[in-house]
Design a protein around this motif. Structure first.
Motif, mmCIF file in Angstrom:
data_model
loop_
_atom_site.group_PDB
_atom_site.id
_atom_site.type_symbol
_atom_site.label_atom_id
_atom_site.label_comp_id
_atom_site.label_asym_id
_atom_site.label_seq_id
_atom_site.Cartn_x
_atom_site.Cartn_y
_atom_site.Cartn_z
ATOM 1 N N HIS A 196 70.529 83.274 -6.916
ATOM 2 C CA HIS A 196 69.197 82.615 -6.871
ATOM 3 C C HIS A 196 68.163 83.584 -7.674
ATOM 4 O O HIS A 196 66.763 83.572 -7.281
ATOM 5 C CB HIS A 196 68.760 82.160 -5.699
ATOM 6 N N ALA A 197 68.682 84.421 -8.665
ATOM 7 C CA ALA A 197 67.619 85.604 -9.091
ATOM 8 C C ALA A 197 66.981 84.743 -10.169
ATOM 9 O O ALA A 197 67.163 83.553 -10.696
ATOM 10 C CB ALA A 197 68.440 86.622 -9.699
ATOM 11 N N PRO A 198 65.853 84.988 -10.422
ATOM 12 C CA PRO A 198 64.925 84.340 -11.857
ATOM 13 C C PRO A 198 66.118 84.217 -12.924
ATOM 14 O O PRO A 198 66.577 85.041 -13.347
ATOM 15 C CB PRO A 198 63.861 85.318 -11.783
ATOM 16 N N LEU A 199 66.002 82.757 -13.425
ATOM 17 C CA LEU A 199 66.679 82.503 -14.584
ATOM 18 C C LEU A 199 66.260 83.168 -15.962
ATOM 19 O O LEU A 199 67.140 83.289 -16.631
ATOM 20 C CB LEU A 199 66.547 80.827 -14.583
ATOM 21 N N ALA A 200 65.116 83.642 -15.541
ATOM 22 C CA ALA A 200 64.725 84.508 -16.917
ATOM 23 C C ALA A 200 65.611 85.611 -17.180
ATOM 24 O O ALA A 200 65.639 86.270 -18.162
ATOM 25 C CB ALA A 200 63.287 85.013 -16.964
ATOM 26 N N TYR A 201 66.380 86.258 -15.994
ATOM 27 C CA TYR A 201 67.286 87.445 -16.136
ATOM 28 C C TYR A 201 68.546 86.994 -16.909
ATOM 29 O O TYR A 201 69.485 87.946 -17.207
ATOM 30 C CB TYR A 201 67.357 87.866 -14.873
ATOM 31 N N GLU A 202 68.827 85.822 -16.909
ATOM 32 C CA GLU A 202 70.252 85.157 -17.446
ATOM 33 C C GLU A 202 70.431 85.776 -18.811
ATOM 34 O O GLU A 202 71.563 86.457 -19.108
ATOM 35 C CB GLU A 202 70.514 83.716 -17.231
ATOM 36 N N GLU A 203 69.447 85.316 -19.683
ATOM 37 C CA GLU A 203 69.679 85.783 -21.196
ATOM 38 C C GLU A 203 69.848 87.031 -21.513
ATOM 39 O O GLU A 203 70.795 87.719 -22.273
ATOM 40 C CB GLU A 203 68.718 84.899 -22.113
ATOM 41 N N PRO A 204 69.114 88.009 -21.026
ATOM 42 C CA PRO A 204 69.021 89.461 -21.037
ATOM 43 C C PRO A 204 70.349 90.019 -20.569
ATOM 44 O O PRO A 204 71.078 90.859 -21.122
ATOM 45 C CB PRO A 204 67.985 90.129 -20.564
ATOM 46 N N LEU A 205 70.868 89.442 -19.411
ATOM 47 C CA LEU A 205 72.055 90.109 -18.892
ATOM 48 C C LEU A 205 73.568 89.508 -19.935
ATOM 49 O O LEU A 205 74.311 90.085 -19.954
ATOM 50 C CB LEU A 205 72.263 89.574 -17.334
ATOM 51 N N LEU A 206 73.418 88.381 -20.294
ATOM 52 C CA LEU A 206 74.415 87.834 -21.160
ATOM 53 C C LEU A 206 74.497 88.581 -22.258
ATOM 54 O O LEU A 206 75.600 89.102 -22.889
ATOM 55 C CB LEU A 206 73.867 86.366 -21.779
ATOM 56 N N THR A 207 73.551 88.973 -22.908
ATOM 57 C CA THR A 207 73.422 90.101 -24.145
ATOM 58 C C THR A 207 73.938 91.199 -23.873
ATOM 59 O O THR A 207 74.596 91.966 -24.414
ATOM 60 C CB THR A 207 72.027 90.046 -24.925
ATOM 61 N N PHE A 208 73.646 91.819 -22.654
ATOM 62 C CA PHE A 208 73.808 93.163 -22.126
ATOM 63 C C PHE A 208 75.379 93.134 -21.839
ATOM 64 O O PHE A 208 76.177 93.865 -22.633
ATOM 65 C CB PHE A 208 73.043 93.355 -20.892
ATOM 66 N N GLY A 209 75.948 92.001 -21.292
ATOM 67 C CA GLY A 209 77.485 91.946 -20.849
ATOM 68 C C GLY A 209 78.302 92.080 -22.176
ATOM 69 O O GLY A 209 79.214 92.633 -22.162
ATOM 70 N N GLU A 210 77.662 91.282 -23.072
ATOM 71 C CA GLU A 210 78.536 91.038 -24.540
ATOM 72 C C GLU A 210 78.583 92.435 -25.125
ATOM 73 O O GLU A 210 79.786 92.781 -25.620
ATOM 74 C CB GLU A 210 77.952 89.684 -25.296
ATOM 75 N N LYS A 211 77.393 93.166 -25.276
ATOM 76 C CA LYS A 211 77.360 94.222 -26.072
ATOM 77 C C LYS A 211 78.165 95.372 -25.388
ATOM 78 O O LYS A 211 78.586 96.029 -26.006
ATOM 79 C CB LYS A 211 75.728 94.615 -26.489
ATOM 80 N N VAL A 212 78.132 95.423 -23.975
ATOM 81 C CA VAL A 212 78.607 96.443 -23.441
ATOM 82 C C VAL A 212 80.153 96.398 -23.338
ATOM 83 O O VAL A 212 80.963 97.138 -23.509
ATOM 84 C CB VAL A 212 77.839 96.528 -21.644
ATOM 85 N N GLY A 213 80.543 94.860 -23.361
ATOM 86 C CA GLY A 213 81.934 94.743 -23.418
ATOM 87 C C GLY A 213 82.395 95.136 -24.649
ATOM 88 O O GLY A 213 83.497 95.517 -24.751
ATOM 89 N N VAL A 214 81.739 94.921 -25.834
ATOM 90 C CA VAL A 214 82.339 95.306 -27.146
ATOM 91 C C VAL A 214 82.511 96.964 -27.227
ATOM 92 O O VAL A 214 83.298 97.458 -27.624
ATOM 93 C CB VAL A 214 81.614 94.813 -28.386
ATOM 94 N N ALA A 215 81.378 97.288 -26.524
ATOM 95 C CA ALA A 215 81.411 99.044 -26.437
ATOM 96 C C ALA A 215 82.592 99.514 -25.733
ATOM 97 O O ALA A 215 83.379 100.405 -26.175
ATOM 98 C CB ALA A 215 80.175 99.525 -25.912
#
Length: 353
Positions: free
Chosen positions: A211-230
């Motif tokens: 139940h964290a602020p939903l505004a954090y979802e998109e940044p973390l999606l981007t973070f996760g995808e990019k760190v996953g490629v790395a």
């Protein structure tokens, strides 16, 4: 004989340097304890979920889990949950389901890549055959879906969208380049789908179910995808490592099986005589192995590739993706969680340098 899984904290400390690098300082040390407590709950939940009444299915389902693993995905879910209410039953369920999805994909990947070793033990298909290994992966996907179904529509959509991308990534990797595709761009998209999507979902799940602020979802999606490629780009470098005891795989497993990796693709962009000759020798060796030759005939060419500029370029590219992951965290509040995520991205990009 399979090994019992180590404590989650031990995995994280030894394989990614999280104890010293990600959770540095008194505040972060307290966060580390919170994360490790949450991971212990996930680990216990995984052990329960992997019990199957059928004896054969129970043995095959637990096989790769008991061989160990870094537990990167549940760690991210537990960590990002600290941006909300922290670890609760929904967070534990989501983290477990996503890790089961990852485990299921490993059974399939090893069959499709012809890998003989996974996590230091014989690959499941080497023990039970291709059909049982594939069916075990399917069973784990089913169990993950059952868990997500308990969490409601958002969880089911998260699972379905992520699974779709995993399948598309594997399909594109299997079919290969199409007319007009750039090999490097094509490969990066495969990595985004096969690896980045699941890590992104893991980071998002912590926000969604705490139940964290939903505004954090998109940044973390981007973070996760990019760190996953790395992460996967570094795995391409590690695949060339001479230390099988460190990687749990025979050096050059992917290339010997004819699966292109980033060092190989970047080698193909070079036109100096030495690089052209090395590429030709690797291609010839892969063709001979496919015809039944001893895979060791690629030992020398792969050792050359390990020291080649193309592998250095892969390392540099991994750092670029890691830096982009860190930049995506800018909308998150400053504090221990954001600092830990930043250090995590740095640790991922440095684990073979």
């Amino acid at each position: 004989m399979t090994r019992s899984p180590s404590a989650p904290g031990a995995h994280l400390a030894s394989r990614l340097g999280l104890a010293d690098r990600v959770f540095a300082g008194p505040v972060s040390r307290r966060l580390q304890k919170t994360v490790e407590d949450g991971l212990a709950k996930v680990e216990a939940h995984l052990a329960d979920e992997l019990h199957v009444a059928d004896a054969l299915a129970d043995a095959t389902s637990r096989y790769l889990y008991e061989a160990g693993g870094k537990r990167v995905r549940p760690m991210l879910t537990v960590l990002t949950a600290q941006l909300g209410d922290g670890v609760n039953e929904q967070v534990i369920d989501a983290a477990s389901a996503l890790e089961l999805t990852h485990l299921g994909s490993l059974y399939h990947d090893d069959v499709m890549d012809g890998a003989d070793v996974r996590r230091g033990v014989p690959a499941a298909h080497s023990v039970w055959g291709n059909s049982v290994a594939i069916l075990t992966g399917d069973l784990l996907f089913s169990r993950a879906s059952q868990i997500m179904s308990r969490l409601g529509d958002k969880a089911m959509k998260l699972q379905a969208d992520t699974f779709e991308r995993l399948v598309l990534g594997q399909m594109h990797e299997t079919v290969g380049l199409q007319a007009g595709d750039d090999p490097v761009d094509f490969y990066l998209q495969v990595l985004s789908d096969k690896t980045g999507s699941l890590i992104a979902a893991s980071a998002q799940a912590g926000v969604l179910f705490s139940h964290a602020p939903l505004a954090y979802e998109e940044p973390l999606l981007t973070f996760g995808e990019k760190v996953g490629v790395a992460f996967q780009l570094l795995d391409d470098v590690i695949d060339l490592s001479a230390d099988a005891a460190e990687t749990g795989k025979v050096p050059g497993t992917d290339l010997r099986a004819g699966v292109p990796t980033m060092p190989y693709l970047l080698l193909g962009r070079l036109d100096d005589p030495a690089s052209v000759d090395l590429l030709a020798r690797i291609d010839a060796g892969v063709a001979q192995i496919a015809d039944g030759a001893d895979p060791s005939l690629l030992d020398d060419p792969l050792a050359e590739l390990r020291e080649h500029a193309a592998t250095e370029q892969t390392l540099a590219l991994a750092h670029e993706w890691s830096d982009a992951a860190v930049a995506a965290l800018e909308p998150l509040p400053r504090g221990a969680v954001r600092e830990a995520l930043t250090r995590f991205a740095d640790a991922v990009a440095d684990r073979s340098s």
